[in-house]
Structures are given as structure tokens and as C-alpha cells.
Design a protein around this motif. Structure first.
Motif, short mmCIF file in Angstrom:
data_model
loop_
_atom_site.label_atom_id
_atom_site.label_comp_id
_atom_site.label_asym_id
_atom_site.label_seq_id
_atom_site.Cartn_x
_atom_site.Cartn_y
_atom_site.Cartn_z
N UNK A 310 42.44 48.00 68.33
CA UNK A 310 41.95 47.13 69.32
C UNK A 310 42.34 45.71 69.31
N UNK A 311 42.22 45.25 68.11
CA UNK A 311 42.67 43.82 67.78
C UNK A 311 43.95 43.59 67.65
N UNK A 312 44.85 44.36 67.47
CA UNK A 312 46.30 44.11 67.75
C UNK A 312 46.81 44.35 69.04
N UNK A 313 46.19 45.25 69.61
CA UNK A 313 46.63 45.32 71.06
C UNK A 313 46.54 44.08 71.82
N UNK A 314 46.02 43.14 71.63
CA UNK A 314 45.84 41.97 72.26
C UNK A 314 47.25 41.30 72.27
N UNK A 315 47.78 41.38 71.02
CA UNK A 315 49.34 40.90 70.86
C UNK A 315 50.39 41.67 71.19
N UNK A 316 49.98 42.59 72.14
CA UNK A 316 51.11 43.41 72.80
C UNK A 316 51.63 42.49 73.74
N UNK A 318 50.73 38.98 74.30
CA UNK A 318 50.53 37.71 73.73
C UNK A 318 50.85 37.35 72.75
N UNK A 319 51.63 35.99 72.35
CA UNK A 319 51.90 35.65 71.03
C UNK A 319 50.86 34.78 70.46
N UNK A 320 50.52 34.70 69.05
CA UNK A 320 49.49 33.80 68.73
C UNK A 320 49.78 32.66 69.02
N UNK A 321 48.60 31.79 68.94
CA UNK A 321 48.59 30.43 69.59
C UNK A 321 48.94 29.52 68.49
N UNK A 322 48.71 29.64 67.45
CA UNK A 322 49.09 29.06 66.30
C UNK A 322 49.56 29.62 64.77
N UNK A 323 50.09 28.95 64.03
CA UNK A 323 50.61 29.63 62.77
C UNK A 323 49.49 30.33 61.83
N UNK A 324 48.37 29.84 61.82
CA UNK A 324 47.09 30.36 61.33
C UNK A 324 46.86 31.92 62.19
N UNK A 325 46.83 31.79 63.41
CA UNK A 325 46.55 32.88 64.12
C UNK A 325 47.75 34.21 63.96
N UNK A 326 48.92 33.49 63.57
CA UNK A 326 49.94 34.35 63.41
C UNK A 326 49.85 35.23 61.98
N UNK A 327 49.37 34.42 61.11
CA UNK A 327 49.18 34.89 59.77
C UNK A 327 47.99 36.09 59.87
N UNK A 328 46.87 35.85 60.71
CA UNK A 328 45.96 36.77 61.03
C UNK A 328 46.14 38.13 61.36
N UNK A 360 54.76 50.64 72.75
CA UNK A 360 54.62 49.43 73.74
C UNK A 360 55.10 48.05 73.02
N UNK A 361 54.35 47.86 71.91
CA UNK A 361 54.52 46.62 71.29
C UNK A 361 56.12 46.22 70.93
N UNK A 362 56.95 47.27 70.66
CA UNK A 362 58.17 47.17 70.35
C UNK A 362 58.98 46.77 71.64
N UNK A 363 58.48 47.25 72.58
CA UNK A 363 59.31 47.03 73.91
C UNK A 363 58.96 45.80 74.54
N UNK A 364 57.55 45.01 74.23
CA UNK A 364 57.45 43.69 74.49
C UNK A 364 58.11 42.46 73.90
N UNK A 365 58.62 42.82 72.92
CA UNK A 365 59.69 41.83 72.31
C UNK A 365 58.81 40.46 71.95
N UNK A 366 57.55 40.60 71.52
CA UNK A 366 56.57 39.71 71.20
C UNK A 366 56.81 39.17 69.54
N UNK A 367 55.85 38.37 69.17
CA UNK A 367 56.20 38.20 67.77
C UNK A 367 55.42 39.38 66.66
N UNK A 368 54.77 40.11 67.73
CA UNK A 368 53.90 41.33 66.90
C UNK A 368 54.98 42.36 66.84
N UNK A 369 56.31 42.39 67.49
CA UNK A 369 57.24 43.49 67.16
C UNK A 369 57.51 43.75 66.06
N UNK A 370 57.65 43.06 64.86
CA UNK A 370 58.13 43.26 63.50
C UNK A 370 56.97 43.94 62.90
#
Length: 572
Positions: A310-316, A318-328, A360-370
Motif C-alpha cells: 500500500x505504501x509503495x503503490x503511491x510511488x507508482x 509519483x516520484x519522491x519529493x526529496x532525497x530523504x523520501x527517496x531513501x525511505x 505497473x510500476x515498471x511501466x510508469x518509468x518513475x524512480x520506483x522502477x528499479x
């Protein structure tokens, strides 16, 4: 009465108005109800005015009293700080000695006892016990000086101060509990271990024997993070857990069992704006799950897989808004990868439509893809990934993964994976599907290598030569530096990290597709001959791979896989 009498009538003289208090006594029996009620209303109005005046005077006095208490509190804090500074300045080496520590602990115990007595004596009157609470808070602040002298920790334990400190974690005033948390965080800091390992170990043992982890979790449950001080207390508490796990890795299971994992998942799931505490929670959860099967199983049992999805679904989208959020976000992906090493959790991941989300995350090409690529690799690997492999083909995952196989996305500074890491995950996913898929799913997978004039076979050979070159370079480097002191396992590990693992996966895929189609084998042989390679090289790499499948996991599956690989090698 006639007109003459009316003209001769003279009313009685009106007496002077009496005071309101006197009016009640002067109510005459012959007075009308109207006159009586009028006097009573005038009296009530006067009393209201008096009450308002008294209330104003009381509020003014209360404000003056609070201002005076604040002034006294500030003076006391200044005095305590002055005493601490004088004590430090007065000693030759600038640190606490044994005698000073004993005096400090004695004073601390007295303050604790006094506060308890005042709270019992005046439970409904905070004004009576507030002064003792301020004094207790001040001595806790002063005790931070102990953290500078880890040599004195054994004395702190012997004087039973640890138990008194932990009891204060349940204090009714959260300010006191937060002050204790701040002190414990400093006492367990890793710098203390570097200064005196023995003293720190004694303190940690004492804390653990008194169930510090359970007490800290109970304290976390009552913290209100909308209050800045308590939010800071939560962050500091997580720091204590991190210190304990760093100093005593063997207690990770106990920490998980004492309620920390459910609290972390609840905090991560909470509908609150992103903040540093959410990042810290993801870090602690990742540490708890890294190398611990019991904690992984616990996360699955309490619904943690769904929480992470559920938490990771948001990043499908949306990209994280900051380096700290990306780390989370990366930490949450790591937590999910760790959990998927448990068979039951893979089933929960499948039922919770985790594969669909990752696709779906892989298709969206956001930071969460990797991150989703790493999760898929874990979900499909080994014999436990059979169901997930077949399901991934059914949900059209081949349409997502093969474009990534054909062309690795360009690396930039925001991406989590290097080119080699990205290729390793994609190759591993395809190899796992070839290993686990049967029936129509396997046929659809094989069709991918034949379509478009076997372009995927060409890409496979391109990757073979790329990683073959890397392995040759690392072999040459090992030969130059080899002094004979390194054993075979260390050398093999270096080769795996240097590109051999990816080469083995590429050649495993080559072996599978060549054995399934003579046309593919013909194409592979042609490309190898053009570039000076041979099938013999692939056979050697696969024999080495079969001989090093590892000793962990399902023995029966390993033996079966080994026989399968060697059989394909013989047919090649």
C-alpha cells in the motif's frame, strides 16, 4: 374618590434607595409582587458584578503566579547549568569522577522519590507537584554528563539507577519520559563503545535484563507526534533501538517480538505527512528484517506485506519529493525483498496482487522502477517462485520485462541502480521464468526469443561477450595480485562480483533457449563464430555454475537443477 380628593392628594416622600444587601431586609409585607421582584433583580445584578470583579482579580493573580513560576523555573535551570559547568571546570580532566557520580545518583533518587510522594499526596492538584517535576527534569538533564565517562557505567548499574530510569519511562508526564529517552540514547551511543567496550556491554546487559525494549515500545504508543517535543522523543527512541541492535545484533529477534515491528508498520501506515520519523521507521524495519527469518515471518503474519504494498503503490505515479523520501522508498522496497525470502510471504505477495503492482510500476518509468525490479527478482527466484513466475506471464509481464532486456535505461544520478545491476536483475528474472515456467507460459516465453528475427538472441549474445570480457579482466587482475593466501571461495566470490554471476545467468538462458529450438542454437553458433567465441566456453561456464549452486536451501531442488543443467550442457 371625587375630583376634589384627587386634587388634594399628596404622595408620601420616597425614602433614599437602600443598598442591595439591605433591600431584602426591607421588603415589607404590604409591598406588591412587582416591587419585590424589582428589588431582587437589582440585588442579583449587583452580585453578578461583584463575581465578575472577583474573577478578574483571580485571573490577574493567576497570571502573575504563572509568570513568577516561569521565572523561578528559568532561574533554577540556569543554576543547574551553572553547577554542571562549575563541576566540569573544577575537575582536573574536565569529566565526572566516581564520587561525583554517586552524589548525582543519590540526588536523582531523592528527586524521583519526592516527585512520587507529591503526586500521591496531591493527585488532583498539579500546582503542588509541579516544582518536584521540574527538579526531576533538571537532574535528568544534568545526568547527561555520565555519557562522557563510560568507565563509570558499571557504578551506574551497581547503584540500581538503571531500574529507576526505566521506571520513569511510564511517568504520567511525557516530558519526563522524553528526558529519560534522551539520556538513554546518549548512554548507549556507539562512541561510548569505542571509549570503553566493557562498561558499555555491562550497561546494555542491564538495560536488556530490565526489558528496555518492551518499555520503550509502550512509551512510543502514547507519544503524540503533533507535539514537537514528543515527535523528537520518538526519533530518539528509534535511535536507542538502533544503538542496541548495533551493539548486540543477537537481540534483533527479541526486539521484534516485544512489539516494535507492529508499531513500526502502524507508524509507516499512518496517514501523516512524510517526515524524518517515517524515514527512521523504514530504516529500523529494514535492519530487523535483513538476516532474520522469524521477523520476516512475523511481518507476514500481522499483515505487513499488504502494508508495504500500500505504501509503495503511491510511488507508482509519483516520484519522491526529496532525497530523504527517496531513501525511505528504497528502504520499503528492501523490506519487501527481505520478506519475500519467506515462502509464506511469497504466497501473501501473490494474493495481495503484488506482481500486478510491480508490473505497473515498471511501466510508469518513475524512480520506483528499479525498486520494483529488485522485488520481482526476489519474488520469482528459486523453486518457491514457481507460482509467481507463471502468474507474471499471465498478467502480460513479458511485455514489460523484455523491453528492459533489449535496452537498459540510461543511468542518472537519481536512479538507484547502475547499468550492471539493472541488467543483472532483468537477466535473473528471465532466467527464473525459464527455470520455473511450464506449459503455455513457457511456450509464450520461448516465442519472445524467436519473434522479430531473433533480436533477443542477438541481445543475449551481446551481453555474453560484454560480461565475458569483464570476467577475463577480473581473472587477469586476480592472477596479478594472487599471493597464495586467498582460498578458492574468496577468489570465486571476487569473480562473481566482477561479472561472473551475470555471465552465468546469460549463458543459462542461452542454454535453455538453444535446447528448445534448433534455429536459436544455429543463430547462437553463428554469432559466436563471427566474434571468435565457441560453445565450449558456454559449456565450461555452465559446468562451473552447476558445481556451485550453493549448500543452502532445498537440497532436492539443487540436485535436480544440477542434473538438469548438466543434461542441457551435454546436449549443446
Amino acid at each position: 374618590m371625587d375630583i376634589g380628593e384627587l386634587l388634594d392628594y399628596k404622595p408620601a416622600n420616597t425614602p433614599k434607595r437602600p443598598l442591595p444587601e439591605e433591600e431584602v431586609n426591607q421588603i415589607q409585607e404590604n409591598e406588591t409582587d412587582y416591587e419585590r421582584q424589582k428589588k431582587l433583580r437589582r440585588l442579583a445584578k449587583h452580585r453578578v458584578q461583584q463575581i465578575e470583579k472577583q474573577e478578574q482579580e483571580r485571573l490577574k493573580a493567576e497570571q502573575e503566579r504563572l509568570a513568577e513560576e516561569e521565572r523561578i523555573k528559568q532561574e533554577r535551570q540556569d543554576m543547574v547549568q551553572k553547577l554542571v559547568d562549575e563541576n566540569l571546570a573544577g575537575s582536573d580532566d574536565g569529566v565526572l569522577d566516581e564520587a561525583a557520580l554517586k552524589r548525582m545518583i543519590l540526588l536523582f533518587e531523592k528527586k524521583v522519590l519526592k516527585n512520587q510522594e507529591m503526586r500521591i499526596k496531591f493527585p488532583e492538584n498539579p500546582e503542588k507537584f509541579m516544582e518536584s517535576e521540574i527538579e526531576l527534569h533538571d537532574i535528568l538533564t544534568e545526568m547527561h554528563a555520565i555519557a562522557t565517562v563510560p568507565d563509570l557505567y558499571p557504578i551506574l548499574v551497581n547503584l540500581k539507577a538503571v531500574l529507576s530510569l526505566l521506571e520513569l519511562l511510564t511517568h504520567e508526564n511525557t516530558d519526563i519520559a522524553v528526558a529519560v529517552v534522551n539520556l538513554l540514547q546518549e548512554l548507549t551511543d556507539l562512541d561510548s563503545l569505542n571509549e570503553n567496550e566493557e562498561g558499555t556491554e555491562i550497561l546494555i546487559d542491564a538495560l536488556l535484563s530490565k526489558q528496555i525494549c518492551a518499555l520503550l515500545v509502550q512509551n512510543l504508543e502514547r507519544m503524540d507526534e503533533s507535539v514537537k517535543e514528543e515527535a523528537n522523543g520518538v526519533h530518539t527512541t528509534l535511535g536507542i533501538f538502533e544503538n542496541i541492535m548495533e551493539l548486540r545484533p543477537d537481540v534483533v529477534v527479541d526486539i521484534g517480538k516485544q512489539g516494535l515491528i507492529p508499531w513500526l508498520l502502524k507508524r509507516i501506515k499512518a496517514k501523516m505527512p512524510y517526515d524524518g520519523n517515517k524515514l527512521y521507521c523504514s530504516e529500523i524495519l529494514s535492519i530487523l528484517l535483513q538476516n532474520n527469518e522469524e521477523n520476516r515471518a512475523l511481518v507476514g503474519e500481522i499483515g505487513g506485506i499488504d502494508t508495504l504494498l500500500q505504501q509503495l503503490a503511491y510511488y507508482k505515479r509519483h516520484d519522491p519529493s526529496s532525497p530523504d523520501e527517496q531513501e525511505m522508498m528504497e528502504n520499503l522496497f528492501d523490506c519487501l525483498c527481505s520478506c519475500l525470502m519467506d515462502k509464506q510471504n511469497r504466497d501473501r505477495f501473490l494474493r495481495g496482487e503484488g506482481l500486478q503492482l510491480m508490473n505497473l510500476i515498471l511501466r510508469e518509468k518513475k524512480l520506483s522502477r528499479n525498486g520494483s525490479l529488485k522485488v520481482l527478482n526476489h519474488a520469482l527466484s528459486g523453486p518457491q517462485g514457481k507460482d509467481n513466475c507463471n502468474k507474471f506471464v499471465d498478467i502480460l509481464g513479458l511485455r514489460t520485462i523484455f523491453p528492459l532486456f533489449m535496452k537498459t535505461p540510461k543511468k542518472n544520478r537519481k536512479r538507484m541502480l547502475s547499468t550492471e545491476e539493472h541488467e543483472e536483475h532483468v537477466i535473473s528474472i528471465i532466467a527464473n521464468m525459464l527455470r520455473n515456467c511450464r506449459g503455455t507460459q513457457r511456450q509464450r516465453l520461448m516465442t519472445k526469443f524467436i519473434e522479430n528475427d531473433m533480436e533477443k538472441v542477438d541481445r543475449l549474445m551481446e551481453l555474453h561477450f560484454k560480461y565475458m570480457e569483464k570476467v577475463e579482466m577480473i581473472d587477469a587482475s586476480i592472477d596479478r595480485k594472487n599471493t597464495g593466501e586467498e582460498d578458492e571461495d574468496e577468489i570465486y566470490l571476487k569473480r562473481l562480483n566482477g561479472g561472473l554471476f551475470s555471465l552465468q545467468l546469460v549463458d543459462y538462458i542461452t542454454l535453455e533457449v538453444c535446447n528448445s529450438s534448433p534455429n536459436i542454437k544455429k543463430r547462437v553458433t553463428h554469432i559466436l563464430n563471427m566474434r571468435g567465441g565457441t560453445l565450449k566456453t558456454i559449456r565450461q561456464i555452465m559446468r562451473e555454475y552447476a558445481g556451485n549452486l550453493g549448500e543452502d536451501g532445498d537440497k532436492e531442488w539443487q540436485e535436480q537443477e544440477q542434473r538438469h543443467i548438466l543434461k542441457m550442457v551435454d546436449k549443446l
